[in-house]
Design a protein around this motif. Structure first.
Motif, mmCIF file in Angstrom:
data_model
loop_
_atom_site.group_PDB
_atom_site.id
_atom_site.type_symbol
_atom_site.label_atom_id
_atom_site.label_comp_id
_atom_site.label_asym_id
_atom_site.label_seq_id
_atom_site.Cartn_x
_atom_site.Cartn_y
_atom_site.Cartn_z
ATOM 1 N N ALA A 278 31.892 10.452 52.787
ATOM 2 C CA ALA A 278 30.469 10.150 52.963
ATOM 3 C C ALA A 278 29.769 11.304 53.674
ATOM 4 O O ALA A 278 28.670 11.728 53.271
ATOM 5 N N ARG A 279 30.385 11.817 54.711
ATOM 6 C CA ARG A 279 29.780 12.915 55.476
ATOM 7 C C ARG A 279 29.631 14.159 54.608
ATOM 8 O O ARG A 279 28.563 14.797 54.590
ATOM 9 N N ARG A 280 30.678 14.519 53.871
ATOM 10 C CA ARG A 280 30.620 15.732 53.041
ATOM 11 C C ARG A 280 29.656 15.579 51.869
ATOM 12 O O ARG A 280 29.115 16.576 51.378
ATOM 13 N N SER A 281 29.430 14.347 51.415
ATOM 14 C CA SER A 281 28.559 14.125 50.253
ATOM 15 C C SER A 281 27.089 14.013 50.627
ATOM 16 O O SER A 281 26.244 13.844 49.742
ATOM 17 N N GLY A 282 26.784 14.075 51.912
ATOM 18 C CA GLY A 282 25.396 13.948 52.335
ATOM 19 C C GLY A 282 24.928 12.505 52.446
ATOM 20 O O GLY A 282 23.716 12.246 52.445
ATOM 21 N N ALA A 283 25.870 11.563 52.576
ATOM 22 C CA ALA A 283 25.508 10.156 52.720
ATOM 23 C C ALA A 283 25.043 9.875 54.147
ATOM 24 O O ALA A 283 25.308 10.649 55.073
ATOM 25 N N VAL A 284 24.388 8.736 54.333
ATOM 26 C CA VAL A 284 23.946 8.349 55.676
ATOM 27 C C VAL A 284 24.979 7.465 56.366
ATOM 28 O O VAL A 284 24.878 7.214 57.568
ATOM 29 N N ARG A 310 24.476 14.392 44.461
ATOM 30 C CA ARG A 310 25.191 13.838 45.607
ATOM 31 C C ARG A 310 26.054 12.641 45.197
ATOM 32 O O ARG A 310 27.194 12.501 45.646
ATOM 33 N N LEU A 311 25.501 11.784 44.363
ATOM 34 C CA LEU A 311 26.252 10.616 43.933
ATOM 35 C C LEU A 311 27.456 11.001 43.091
ATOM 36 O O LEU A 311 28.549 10.437 43.234
ATOM 37 N N ARG A 312 27.269 11.981 42.187
ATOM 38 C CA ARG A 312 28.400 12.441 41.380
ATOM 39 C C ARG A 312 29.484 13.035 42.252
ATOM 40 O O ARG A 312 30.682 12.774 42.064
ATOM 41 N N ALA A 313 29.087 13.861 43.226
ATOM 42 C CA ALA A 313 30.072 14.480 44.115
ATOM 43 C C ALA A 313 30.835 13.416 44.899
ATOM 44 O O ALA A 313 32.058 13.523 45.090
#
Length: 367
Positions: A278-284, A310-313
């Motif tokens: 989550a952190r690496r993908s830019g999630a909150v 971001r979602l694909r990653a």
């Protein structure tokens, strides 16, 4: 809340008794009368813990993440003149829904002045069991609504909640409207409505533990300390603020903190990987079902950059770590995921269970 908040209900059929009839004021027609009901599911919790109510009393509570789409549907055919215990359920393994239907028959007969009678309850749906998505509560609420509809009634959410808790001891707040609420699941009452709506979120769903069902009755019981209650109060305040201000990042922090506390009992071996991805993908942040295997990685769809990338990653990283992905969805009512985030929808090969079979603890359809 009023009956107008009766989410997912079907219009009541025309029946001989009025909802407010006194005992003895109505006579059953002797005809078989059929009612229908529906209830949604959810995608686990954003917050769960032990909270203080308005009287300062501790009670278990939770805030669920709504999920549009999957749900349970019920059809109840009432047979006047038969004993109330003559109640058949299809599929036969839906014991909680059967108890709910019996309780609803008693309640609706009391309200209409009609004698309680037996009937046939038929359930269909596509909510997988054991994942913490409220499959049993969805069945229970759909059954209660179908019985009420067969009596020409539409029960208020508070009444549905009371019957649901009696049927299954703890109930998810699927009978409420879409406003985020802190709900006392073992008492069937709202502790606090936290705001008008959740801020927009995009969620990449996944399964922890390989999607194996969680036996909540077998989980160890962890004693709640005063420090725990203070921390849950802090998270409650932060979630209220996040919803009031539309602060998606703060909401993600609350959900992650709640999910991390849940690991004291659930102990998902992939949880550390989930948070790191989550952190690496830019999630909150992340959220989990505190009584199952479903989890979600939370994104702000309005954040700078390409949300689809971001979602694909995130999905690729989850797959690479052996964490099965399920569906991507949003909390934006007016837009579908396909329209605003992720291109054409597609499904993997999972089929919902047929009405005459038990639900399978399978992976969810993927968008």
């Amino acid at each position: 809340m009023t009956a107008a908040a009766h989410r997912g209900a079907t219009p009541p059929a025309t029946h001989p008794a009025a909802p407010d009839a006194e005992p003895g004021a109505a006579v059953d027609s002797g005809r078989h009368l059929t009612g229908t009901g529906h209830a949604p599911c959810h995608h686990g919790e954003l917050l769960q813990g032990v909270f203080l109510d308005a009287d300062g009393r501790r009670c278990a509570g939770l805030v669920t993440l709504p999920l549009a789409g999957p749900g349970s549907r019920a059809e109840f055919t009432r047979r006047p003149g038969t004993p109330p215990e003559a109640l058949a359920v299809v599929p036969a393994d839906r014991g909680k829904a059967a108890r709910a239907a019996a309780l609803a028959v008693t309640e609706c007969a009391r309200r209409t002045g009609l004698p309680p009678s037996g009937g046939r309850l038929r359930l269909t749906g596509d909510v997988p069991v054991g994942l913490g998505m409220g499959s049993s509560t969805s069945d229970v609420i759909a059954a209660v609504r179908a019985v009420a509809d067969s009596y020409g009634l539409r029960l208020a959410p508070e009444a549905v909640a009371r019957l649901s808790v009696r049927a299954e001891r703890a109930s998810d707040p699927l009978m409420l409207d879409t406003r985020p609420a802190l709900f006392a699941q073992r008492e069937g009452r709202i502790l606090e409505v936290l705001g008008p709506a959740l801020p927009p979120l995009a969620v990449v769903g996944c399964l922890l533990g390989g999607g194996a069902p969680v036996d909540t009755l077998a989980l160890p019981v962890r004693e709640t300390t005063d420090a725990d209650v203070r921390e849950y109060a802090r998270l409650r305040t932060l979630l209220r603020r996040a919803i009031a201000t539309g602060d998606v990042r703060l909401l993600g922090q609350v959900a992650t903190a709640s999910a991390r506390r849940g690991q004291h009992v659930l102990k998902h071996r992939e949880f550390g990987d989930l948070v790191a991805i989550a952190r690496r993908s830019g999630a909150v942040g992340v959220q989990i079902a505190h009584s199952g295997a479903v989890a979600g990685v939370l994104f702000d769809p309005a954040a700078p950059g390409d949300p689809r990338q971001r979602l694909r990653a995130c999905r690729h990283a989850l797959d690479a770590h052996g964490i099965p992905t399920t569906r991507t969805f949003t909390t934006i009512p007016s837009l579908t995921t396909k329209e605003c985030l992720d291109g054409p929808a597609h499904r993997r090969g999972d089929r919902p269970a047929r009405p005459d079979t038990s639900r399978r603890p399978s992976r969810l359809p993927s968008l």
